[in-house]
Design a protein around this motif. Structure first.
Motif, PDB file in Angstrom:
ATOM      1  N   LEU B 102      92.776 127.239 -12.883  1.00  0.00           N
ATOM      2  CA  LEU B 102      93.264 125.762 -12.868  1.00  0.00           C
ATOM      3  C   LEU B 102      93.178 124.994 -14.123  1.00  0.00           C
ATOM      4  O   LEU B 102      94.348 124.024 -13.712  1.00  0.00           O
ATOM      5  CB  LEU B 102      91.892 125.098 -11.598  1.00  0.00           C
ATOM      6  N   ASP B 103      92.287 125.138 -14.893  1.00  0.00           N
ATOM      7  CA  ASP B 103      92.597 124.799 -16.500  1.00  0.00           C
ATOM      8  C   ASP B 103      93.864 124.634 -16.537  1.00  0.00           C
ATOM      9  O   ASP B 103      94.261 123.258 -17.248  1.00  0.00           O
ATOM     10  CB  ASP B 103      92.097 125.545 -17.056  1.00  0.00           C
ATOM     11  N   TRP B 104      94.480 125.750 -16.482  1.00  0.00           N
ATOM     12  CA  TRP B 104      96.503 126.891 -16.817  1.00  0.00           C
ATOM     13  C   TRP B 104      97.094 125.330 -17.088  1.00  0.00           C
ATOM     14  O   TRP B 104      98.310 125.082 -17.232  1.00  0.00           O
ATOM     15  CB  TRP B 104      96.601 127.868 -17.125  1.00  0.00           C
ATOM     16  N   LEU B 105      96.754 125.631 -15.463  1.00  0.00           N
ATOM     17  CA  LEU B 105      97.942 124.591 -13.982  1.00  0.00           C
ATOM     18  C   LEU B 105      98.058 123.261 -15.019  1.00  0.00           C
ATOM     19  O   LEU B 105      98.600 122.312 -15.327  1.00  0.00           O
ATOM     20  CB  LEU B 105      97.804 124.638 -12.522  1.00  0.00           C
ATOM     21  N   GLN B 106      97.084 122.484 -15.146  1.00  0.00           N
ATOM     22  CA  GLN B 106      96.471 121.234 -15.346  1.00  0.00           C
ATOM     23  C   GLN B 106      97.801 121.193 -17.000  1.00  0.00           C
ATOM     24  O   GLN B 106      98.239 120.046 -16.445  1.00  0.00           O
ATOM     25  CB  GLN B 106      94.532 121.362 -15.819  1.00  0.00           C
ATOM     26  N   LEU B 107      97.089 122.304 -17.856  1.00  0.00           N
ATOM     27  CA  LEU B 107      97.456 121.792 -19.419  1.00  0.00           C
ATOM     28  C   LEU B 107      99.627 121.771 -18.995  1.00  0.00           C
ATOM     29  O   LEU B 107     100.151 121.383 -19.707  1.00  0.00           O
ATOM     30  CB  LEU B 107      97.385 123.256 -19.967  1.00  0.00           C
ATOM     31  N   ASP B 108      99.547 123.111 -18.384  1.00  0.00           N
ATOM     32  CA  ASP B 108     101.631 122.907 -18.212  1.00  0.00           C
ATOM     33  C   ASP B 108     102.193 121.664 -17.501  1.00  0.00           C
ATOM     34  O   ASP B 108     102.790 121.547 -17.694  1.00  0.00           O
ATOM     35  CB  ASP B 108     101.522 124.250 -17.182  1.00  0.00           C
TER      36      ASP B 108
END
Lengths: 308, 173, 308
Positions: B102-108
């Motif tokens: 979820l964190d990576w997705l938010q950053l991307d």
């Protein structure tokens, strides 16, 4: 709230029954409140829901799973919407056993890391998250009375050993120690040990060295070997006794033992051996006369006796 | 009507295409993890819940009208990305197995939104002031956060497919 | 106070001079205040102390070490007491150089760890504790203006590399980055780099696999090899171009190169080879047309061409 599951108990004993209810509030406008509430256990529809209308107009379905045989399972409260089965709420059921009694608790004092290291057998897997804690307390006598607690030592996840740092220990005072196992279904305690940490010291073995040439005052006798060893430095302050074992490198020869080699002299003459034969030698030491654990046997040293 | 497609620098379009593919790949990982960890594998089972939680889909009409309105399409793309940033933030605390993805997705998504916003600024067509997030769903149970995750991930994939087609069209013209 | 050393500067440039004074208070009753204050540098007596009585009756000796050639030295203020030389106070002198300018700063984006990894050359040892910090800031254009700083990345002790985690990065926005070196004698900055992190992505090589048997539609031609490869999963979203190199396992044969193998198809037919020969094949890929770094060459695959 359009579907809220309530559970008798989210964590139960494996094989026990669990009862759940699911309520669909009447303010759940977009739902046809008359339709039947259905239950799914993992991905299987589970019959047996008993549905009734509550005084405030909302619908409640109750279900009992007689014998839950999953250690982990998802229980879903569903409803048909058009012809698609909709999940309104879902809870995770967990089943297992109370923690088994940890056993085979044993400790030893490690002078290299200067810590008391204890290990135990956790017993069979209770299928539930179970926390092990090494508990200990300081004590004057034989640990009958529980005086000042020492720290709770929490092992790394999944590990069955823990080490208590020097600063929490009184090396020459007796302490009581045991393992506590705890999960949602209960708590168990291992058998208690009572000891002075120093009485559980486990030395590192000495280092064997050949004495080449054998000391001037005792030239190499046939069938004799001169042996020298370096004691383990951190254990120098401890009076010890040592054992030497040796075996000729001949087929199935067994070890011969020289018990209580005087540990102060650091060298020893071994005689009565076969001439022109290679011998494997090992040594170990133990705190003595005060109690302690035998060190492991030292790495082998191979020496050859001279010709006749 | 469509400003000259060439008014979008090729490197911007190539980066956007790559960013969409990166977010799509991350979104698939999120869906796989939610399915593996929580047996929530079919968004179609959660439509009703989605209604009651108020999880909406982002509009992309301007990108599909006969005459592609480039500026409005960029603006809708940015607001959609901004909405998904908010929805993913609302899912915080979803579960340890899924949280890193979820964190990576938010950053991307945040990176992609920044890229689009800066391109609009460079073209002097950025809406005035920074966008503000509308009301976000509130999740009152672990299940609702996980179900919300399934719905948001599937909506995001359905949002990105047409975006990818438009960007590829713009990159080829 | 019975002896207190004051220093002009505890840390100086190697070879520079340092001046120190030592004061023995008059209330230092048990001392014979008339005796000479002596200085020791490390363990050598160091002549040249200029002593005087201060208005308040205390004694002060001042000494200048013209060229300090120790990177670390103890300076002691001493006094004879009976016939034994007594140390009254001691300070540590440190000498070295200002930090050299860090150079060869290079970075690459690691998609496995999802972090930007930068490394640099620290330059010659300045003999003083020197802190290196990787500094960076976000930016819109070509890094002329310094906008929002990103975190200070502090490398592990003694290491000359640091990695900035994904959450501090905007992969498709330009950022400025440099290394700062700092010690007691000064601060220096490396050359500044300006890039989008994603433009420094270094892919992992693909995995080469033999296509046995070669695909039905193209039976194995003599002198031809069918090759298949699996792209590196985390890099699938990146359009790439790949290079294939091969060499026959014959004496000193050199590599032949097939530039820009179409990366989408994942298989390739290589012809014009010697029959019945073992060939070593390797492949590497790079982000393209957008910028990036070549991956390393893949591990070798050895394939044999068929007889004539």
């Amino acid at each position: 709230e359009c579907g809220r599951i309530r559970l008798s108990d989210p964590i139960i004993r494996l094989g026990d029954s669990v009862t759940a209810s699911c309520i669909i509030g009447r303010n759940c406008s977009h739902l046809d409140l008359e339709s039947e509430i259905l239950w799914k256990l993992e991905s299987e529809l589970h019959p047996g829901g008993r549905q009734k209308r509550l005084p405030d107009g909302s619908q409640e379905s109750t279900i009992t799973v007689p014998h839950l045989n999953y250690t982990q399972a998802h229980l879903s409260c569903c409803l048909y919407w058009g012809n698609s089965l909709q999940i309104l709420d879902q809870v995770e059921l967990q089943a297992g056993y109370p923690p088994p009694v940890p056993y085979n608790l044993s400790c030893f004092m490690n002078l290299t890391t200067n810590s008391l290291i204890c290990q135990w057998e956790p017993g069979p897997d209770p299928y539930l998250p179970t926390n092990f804690t090494l508990k200990s307390f300081k004590n004057r006598g034989k640990c009958q009375t529980q005086e000042e607690p020492i720290l709770d030592c929490v092992p790394e996840a999944g590990k069955s050993h823990c080490s208590i740092p020097r600063k929490h220990l009184q090396l020459y005072q007796s302490m009581g120690i045991w393992v506590q196992a705890e999960n949602a279904l209960g708590t168990t305690l291992s058998q208690k040990l009572c000891f002075d940490p120093m009485d559980l010291v486990k030395l590192e073995p000495p280092t064997l060295e050949a004495l080449n040439p054998s000391p001037v005052e005792a030239p190499a006798q046939p069938g004799c070997l001169w042996l020298h060893w370096e004691p383990w430095k951190p254990g120098l302050f401890i009076t010890q006794k040592c054992e030497l074992r040796y075996q000729p490198q001949l087929g199935e020869a067994s070890w011969a033992l020289v018990a209580s080699v005087p540990s102060k002299t650091h060298h020893h003459e071994l005689c009565g051996l076969l001439p022109a034969t290679a011998y494997t030698l090992q040594m170990r030491c133990i705190r003595s006369p005060l109690p302690g654990y035998w060190s492991d046997w030292s790495p082998s040293l191979v020496l050859n006796t001279t010709e006749r | 009507p469509l400003g000259p497609a060439s008014s979008l620098p090729p490197s911007f379009l190539l980066k956007c295409l790559e960013q969409v593919r990166k977010i799509q790949a991350e979104g698939e990982v999120l869906q796989e993890r939610l399915c593996a960890a929580h047996k929530l594998c079919h968004p179609e089972e959660l439509v009703l819940l989605g209604h009651s939680l108020g999880i909406s889909q982002a509009p992309l009409g301007s990108c599909f009208s006969q005459a592609l309105e480039l500026v409005n399409c960029l603006r809708q793309l940015h607001s959609g990305l901004f909405l998904y940033q908010g929805l993913l933030q609302a899912l915080a605390g979803i579960s340890p197995e899924v949280a890193p993805t979820l964190d990576w997705l938010q950053l991307d998504i945040a990176d992609f939104a920044t890229n689009v916003w800066q391109q609009m600024e460079d073209m002097r067509v950025a809406p005035p002031g920074h966008p503000t997030q509308g009301p976000m769903p509130t999740f009152t149970s672990a299940f609702q956060r996980r179900a919300g995750g399934v719905l948001v991930a599937s909506n995001l994939q359905r949002f990105l497919e047409p975006v990818y087609r438009v960007l590829r069209y713009l990159a080829q013209t």
